[in-house]
Design a protein around this motif. Structure first.
Motif, PDB file in Angstrom:
ATOM      1  N   GLY A   1      -8.937 102.083  32.881  1.00 59.73           N
ATOM      2  CA  GLY A   1      -7.954 101.638  33.869  1.00 59.73           C
ATOM      3  C   GLY A   1      -6.734 102.530  33.716  1.00 59.73           C
ATOM      4  O   GLY A   1      -6.405 102.941  32.615  1.00 59.73           O
ATOM      5  N   ALA A   2      -6.083 102.863  34.782  1.00 59.35           N
ATOM      6  CA  ALA A   2      -4.881 103.702  34.670  1.00 59.35           C
ATOM      7  C   ALA A   2      -3.723 102.977  35.335  1.00 59.35           C
ATOM      8  O   ALA A   2      -3.488 103.103  36.515  1.00 59.35           O
ATOM      9  CB  ALA A   2      -5.111 105.054  35.319  1.00 59.35           C
ATOM     10  N   GLY A   3      -3.026 102.185  34.555  1.00 60.12           N
ATOM     11  CA  GLY A   3      -1.848 101.493  35.061  1.00 60.12           C
ATOM     12  C   GLY A   3      -2.161 100.479  36.135  1.00 60.12           C
ATOM     13  O   GLY A   3      -1.353 100.230  37.015  1.00 60.12           O
ATOM     14  N   ASN A   4      -3.334  99.925  36.078  1.00 58.12           N
ATOM     15  CA  ASN A   4      -3.772  99.096  37.199  1.00 58.12           C
ATOM     16  C   ASN A   4      -3.229  97.682  37.196  1.00 58.12           C
ATOM     17  O   ASN A   4      -2.629  97.214  36.251  1.00 58.12           O
ATOM     18  CB  ASN A   4      -5.298  99.055  37.233  1.00 58.12           C
ATOM     19  N   VAL A   5      -3.498  97.042  38.270  1.00 56.01           N
ATOM     20  CA  VAL A   5      -3.127  95.650  38.450  1.00 56.01           C
ATOM     21  C   VAL A   5      -3.792  94.806  37.362  1.00 56.01           C
ATOM     22  O   VAL A   5      -4.946  95.007  37.015  1.00 56.01           O
ATOM     23  CB  VAL A   5      -3.646  95.179  39.814  1.00 56.01           C
ATOM     24  N   ALA A   6      -3.046  93.858  36.834  1.00 53.23           N
ATOM     25  CA  ALA A   6      -3.601  92.974  35.829  1.00 53.23           C
ATOM     26  C   ALA A   6      -4.827  92.273  36.393  1.00 53.23           C
ATOM     27  O   ALA A   6      -4.825  91.828  37.532  1.00 53.23           O
ATOM     28  CB  ALA A   6      -2.551  91.951  35.409  1.00 53.23           C
ATOM     29  N   GLY A   7      -5.882  92.214  35.591  1.00 50.65           N
ATOM     30  CA  GLY A   7      -7.100  91.539  36.027  1.00 50.65           C
ATOM     31  C   GLY A   7      -8.232  92.514  36.299  1.00 50.65           C
ATOM     32  O   GLY A   7      -9.397  92.167  36.130  1.00 50.65           O
ATOM     33  N   VAL A   8      -7.895  93.726  36.664  1.00 51.13           N
ATOM     34  CA  VAL A   8      -8.917  94.725  36.971  1.00 51.13           C
ATOM     35  C   VAL A   8      -9.817  94.964  35.758  1.00 51.13           C
ATOM     36  O   VAL A   8     -11.040  95.045  35.869  1.00 51.13           O
ATOM     37  CB  VAL A   8      -8.253  96.049  37.421  1.00 51.13           C
ATOM     38  N   GLY A   9      -9.193  95.044  34.584  1.00 47.13           N
ATOM     39  CA  GLY A   9      -9.949  95.348  33.372  1.00 47.13           C
ATOM     40  C   GLY A   9     -10.965  94.272  33.045  1.00 47.13           C
ATOM     41  O   GLY A   9     -12.092  94.568  32.643  1.00 47.13           O
ATOM     42  N   VAL A  10     -10.602  93.000  33.219  1.00 45.39           N
ATOM     43  CA  VAL A  10     -11.543  91.913  32.906  1.00 45.39           C
ATOM     44  C   VAL A  10     -12.733  91.965  33.857  1.00 45.39           C
ATOM     45  O   VAL A  10     -13.894  91.887  33.435  1.00 45.39           O
ATOM     46  CB  VAL A  10     -10.849  90.533  32.987  1.00 45.39           C
ATOM     47  N   SER A  11     -12.463  92.125  35.147  1.00 52.23           N
ATOM     48  CA  SER A  11     -13.574  92.212  36.092  1.00 52.23           C
ATOM     49  C   SER A  11     -14.493  93.361  35.707  1.00 52.23           C
ATOM     50  O   SER A  11     -15.715  93.250  35.755  1.00 52.23           O
ATOM     51  CB  SER A  11     -13.058  92.439  37.520  1.00 52.23           C
ATOM     52  N   SER A  12     -13.890  94.459  35.299  1.00 55.57           N
ATOM     53  CA  SER A  12     -14.667  95.654  34.990  1.00 55.57           C
ATOM     54  C   SER A  12     -15.551  95.440  33.760  1.00 55.57           C
ATOM     55  O   SER A  12     -16.733  95.774  33.759  1.00 55.57           O
ATOM     56  CB  SER A  12     -13.699  96.821  34.772  1.00 55.57           C
ATOM     57  N   LEU A  13     -14.987  94.862  32.710  1.00 55.83           N
ATOM     58  CA  LEU A  13     -15.792  94.686  31.492  1.00 55.83           C
ATOM     59  C   LEU A  13     -16.882  93.632  31.709  1.00 55.83           C
ATOM     60  O   LEU A  13     -17.995  93.759  31.182  1.00 55.83           O
ATOM     61  CB  LEU A  13     -14.903  94.375  30.284  1.00 55.83           C
ATOM     62  N   LEU A  14     -16.571  92.602  32.517  1.00 52.52           N
ATOM     63  CA  LEU A  14     -17.594  91.577  32.780  1.00 52.52           C
ATOM     64  C   LEU A  14     -18.760  92.168  33.578  1.00 52.52           C
ATOM     65  O   LEU A  14     -19.914  91.859  33.323  1.00 52.52           O
ATOM     66  CB  LEU A  14     -16.982  90.388  33.526  1.00 52.52           C
ATOM     67  N   ARG A  15     -18.440  93.009  34.551  1.00 58.88           N
ATOM     68  CA  ARG A  15     -19.502  93.647  35.332  1.00 58.88           C
ATOM     69  C   ARG A  15     -20.444  94.428  34.404  1.00 58.88           C
ATOM     70  O   ARG A  15     -21.659  94.377  34.538  1.00 58.88           O
ATOM     71  CB  ARG A  15     -18.907  94.615  36.348  1.00 58.88           C
TER      72      ARG A  15
END
Lengths: 395, 478
Positions: free
Chosen positions: B150-164
């Motif tokens: 993630g590069a400075g992204n909106v909070a929440g993006v990382g969780v969706s990404s790791l769950l996927r």
């Protein structure tokens, strides 16, 4: 469109007054005294002139409900965003008069159309502003210097205010040798550059090195590749300006200065940062040379900048553009009397903090700082338009 | 100053003790080359156990993340709300809205539905499955290990990404964006206590910038797939550093917009669109690629585009009280510069108008014609009058690849026609203003299925030969 004869005459009159103020005002802020009052009066008269001479500025001022005749404090002069020089004819006569020079901002983050344009009607004001500051901060001993400049020569880049400035300094101070060592695309001419450094070292000539931060990174690469290092003669000095802007890898400033010191033999205490902008004819300087006792000699991150007495800088809260408390970080807003025939009050997007005595420190973005969000930025959009590469294809 | 937040979680059971550095309010892990290799070995080694759990079961158990983060009584929920405002740069109410809207996307029913929508037969993730009428069997496989950046992204993006990633059975090293450190760390904590097989297959480590030292370079070299969220430069940088055989899934920066037909520009309906538009602009302070910045408003309704711009300004002021904005100094500076330009536009005699309070909390700019420019964030809405929505179809192809979501407000049958033309012109998603900033977990993220983008397909043709072509209709006897 151009100015009326009467307005032109007023401009000429003010030009003489600004030049006379430049010649007499003391640089030491604690000694300003009456000059402070004179500055305020002159700034207000310059503002009234600009509100008439620069039509779009006059309308902006009127739209804000400001009556130039009623203003009594230069701090109330409405500033214009530096970014606005990209799109609007912010010059006396509204662009209808011939400019002595047209300077453009570097196009590294925008397309040609998106580059800031500063039309300069009168270069004498520029030179009158530049020379005393440059002499004081780079050549206080007022001696002939061997210029080794890491930019294209002025004839190759007539629209660069930085290169114009270096051209003037080279002409004023040159010992008859040296010069510019980059081609029109800013590529360094390695053999000529290394030859000039070796000549200077051998001849004992004091050197005036000048360049941008990324130019110096390229120089260090060149020296590393060639396995060369120099001990430039005592009395040599170095001016560094500008950022990296994607032209090279970024190097922290203290690291850059230290490595330049090792490679060139110029002490870090004789390296001076210049901060200027295309939209402004005056410059800001570090005072390492003029005031070595100011404690500014070694750690560049502790240094601060000072402008000439015909410039004032305010630090504004970016949220509502009110002045911050001393010591607080904010946006830099300058008022530059040398900008007589364009706009004096300029709001930048640079952040800084006031130290003391009218000095300030510019806070650059931390290397590797990440923008927040995944929304396309204005600069990215500019880039996409310019390169036609709007579609970085995604998965 | 508060204790620095530990911006990393190693996989459960990892016997690695990297040096920790403090940067501002974060504690960073700086693994050596040898530690980085051991960490990646461990992640790869955890893949078999993760994949031994059927995909449906994985979806249910991964849903612990959402269940816990959505529960106001849960300590993880409380910690999220304590940490998010400072770390993500959001006011508390905005952070709360974000958590309330995003956590339900990570719950068991949401993840199960995501799985089923992406793979109508989810058993393809567990083994070969016969493909009707093809005479073969296929299966979908994750990778031995993936790197998500993630590069400075909106909070929440990382969780969706790791769950996927975990959902398709791929162990993952996540480097979250600077503003998105908190939620992935808490997600890792949630899995640690309930789903050890997933916890051993997950590392979350923040590092500043693109490089990431030994871990960044080793992660990139060893990843079977790389997912990057970031700016054009970041995507380009990763593309140039990846080996040709490593798939790169890039979610680069984009812009979203709204298009309002003249039919909705009257009375209460116009007001309701302005309310919804203000909420969409305010959601996580307009930082997402689905956040609307441009509003194309058709002339000819009872409410003119300029009047609608004034309505939007009123609504943004109302939202400010509910969901206060918290622009950074950089964003405020940009907003002030753009406002200055708009003022000069007006001074030049154009019809452009600035509708904004003295502070930089929100800004509405009214322009009399279409212009795809000046996206500056900080709750800045450019309302552009257009004579007819048809105009958009001429202009938009020029920004193909940049346009993300368009919230479209106009009644059927015109809506379907305009939607069709908008997607032909490059829009990735047509939506409503209410739904715009909150895409569902199964949204076709930038035009591709979010799980299908993370698998490779394999086939086994050793079974029955396929039936003859043309045999798809009812059998005919002669």
């Amino acid at each position: 469109m151009s100015r009326s004869p009467a307005l032109k005459a007023r401009g000429e009159e003010l030009r003489e007054e600004v030049l006379s103020f430049m010649a007499s005002a003391p640089w030491n802020r604690t000694e300003l005294g009456d000059a402070e009052v004179a500055f305020n009066e002159l700034a207000l008269r310059v503002f009234r002139y600009q509100a008439e001479a620069v039509p779009v500025y006059g309308r902006l001022v009127a739209n804000r409900g400001v009556d130039p005749r009623e203003l009594s404090d230069w701090r109330r002069i409405p500033p214009v965003a530096a970014r606005a020089f990209r799109r609007f004819p912010l010059v006396a006569g509204g662009g209808g008069e011939e400019a002595a020079a047209t300077f453009r901002t570097s196009g590294t983050t925008g397309g040609v159309e998106a580059r800031g344009v500063h039309r300069v009607l009168d270069l004498s004001l520029y030179h009158a502003s530049l020379l005393p500051g440059a002499r004081r901060h780079l050549n206080p001993d007022n001696r002939a210097l061997r210029s080794i400049i890491l930019t294209p020569r002025p004839s190759a880049r007539p629209d660069s205010s930085l290169i114009h400035m270096l051209g003037v300094l080279h002409r004023e101070w040159s010992d008859g040798q040296g010069g510019f060592f980059a081609d029109a695309e800013w590529r360094l001419d390695g053999p000529a550059l290394l030859g000039a450094l070796a000549d200077a070292e051998a001849s004992g000539a004091s050197v005036f090195m000048a360049g941008t931060a990324f130019g110096y990174v390229h120089l260090l690469d060149l020296l590393a590749e060639a396995g060369s290092a120099y001990r430039l003669p005592p009395g040599s000095r170095l001016m560094e300006t500008g950022g990296f802007k994607g032209r090279s890898r970024e190097v922290a400033r203290d690291t850059l200065y230290r490595r330049l010191g090792d490679a060139l033999g110029i002490p870090v205490g004789r390296m001076v940062n210049e901060y200027g902008m295309t939209e402004m004819l005056s410059q800001f300087w570090e005072t390492a040379l003029v005031d070595p006792a100011s404690g500014e000699s070694e750690d560049p991150s502790d240094r601060s900048l000072v402008g000439p007495p015909w410039v004032r800088t305010r630090i504004l809260d970016p949220y509502d553009l009110t002045e911050v408390e001393p010591g607080q970080v904010g946006l830099l807003q300058h008022l530059d009397l040398a900008n007589l025939h364009s706009i004096s009050a300029i709001l930048t997007e640079d952040q800084g903090v006031e130290v003391e005595g009218g000095r300030f420190r510019v806070l650059g973005r931390r290397p590797g700082a990440e923008p927040r969000g995944c929304s396309l930025s204005m600069d990215e959009l500019d880039q996409a338009w310019t390169t036609g590469d709007a579609g970085v294809s995604g998965g | 100053m508060a204790e620095p937040f530990r911006s990393w979680r190693l996989p459960a059971g990892a016997d690695i003790h990297p040096d920790a550095w403090v940067m501002d309010d974060l504690e960073l892990a700086v693994p050596t080359r040898e530690e980085a290799d051991r960490l990646l070995d461990q992640l790869e080694g955890a893949g078999a156990a993760l994949r031994s759990i059927p995909a449906r079961e994985r979806a249910r158990r991964l849903g612990a993340v959402g269940t816990r983060l959505a529960d106001p009584q849960d300590p993880l929920h409380r910690e999220a709300l304590e940490r998010l405002p400072a770390q993500a740069g959001l006011s508390l109410p905005v952070a709360r809205e974000l958590l309330d809207r995003m956590a339900p996307q990570w719950t068991p029913p949401a993840l199960e539905r995501l799985l089923h929508l992406e793979f109508p037969d989810p058993l393809v993730l567990d083994g070969f499955r016969p493909r009707a009428r093809a005479g073969d069997r296929v299966r979908a496989l994750g990778d031995p290990m993936a790197l998500h950046v993630g590069a400075g992204n909106v909070a929440g993006v990382g969780v969706s990404s790791l769950l996927r990633s975990l959902l398709v059975g791929t162990p993952v090293l996540l480097k979250p964006g600077r503003g998105d450190v908190v939620l992935p760390i808490l997600a890792a904590d949630a899995l640690g206590s309930t789903f050890p097989e997933a916890s051993r297959a997950l590392a979350v480590i923040y590092w500043p910038g693109k490089g990431g030292g030994a871990l960044g370079s080793q992660g990139l070299a060893r990843a079977g797939r790389v997912v990057v969220y970031g700016g054009m430069d970041t995507v380009q940088d990763f593309r140039s550093r990846l080996s040709p055989q490593t798939p790169l899934i890039a979610y680069h920066h984009r812009v979203s917009a709204a298009a309002l037909g003249r039919e909705v520009l009257e009375g209460e309906v116009a007001r309701r669109t302005a309310t919804a538009a203000a909420r969409a602009v305010a959601a996580y302070d307009q930082q997402g690629c689905v956040s609307p910045h441009l509003f194309w408003v058709e002339r000819g309704g009872a409410v003119s585009p300029e009047s609608w711009a004034r309505m939007l300004a009123q609504e943004l002021e109302g939202v400010e009280a509910l969901l206060p904005s918290l622009p950074t100094a950089e964003v405020s500076a940009r907003v002030q510069a753009v406002r200055g330009e708009v003022e000069l536009d007006a001074a030049m005699g154009t019809k452009t108008r600035l509708l904004a309070p003295p502070h930089a909390g929100w800004t509405v700019i009214y322009e009399s014609e279409f212009a795809f420019e000046g996206v500056c964030g900080g709750r800045t809405a450019r309302v552009q009058g257009v004579d007819d929505l048809e105009e958009l179809f001429r202009h938009l192809p020029a920004v193909r690849g940049i346009l993300q979501s368009v919230a479209l407000a106009c009644p059927e049958p015109r809506r379907s026609h305009v939607a069709e033309r908008l997607v032909l012109a490059g829009a990735a998603r047509i939506t409503t203003l209410d739904r715009q900033p909150w895409p569902e977990p199964w949204w076709l993220h930038d035009g591709a299925g979010p799980l299908r983008a993370l698998v490779r397909w394999a086939m086994d043709e050793g079974g029955e030969p396929p039936p003859p072509l043309g045999g798809d209709g009812p059998a005919r006897s002669r």
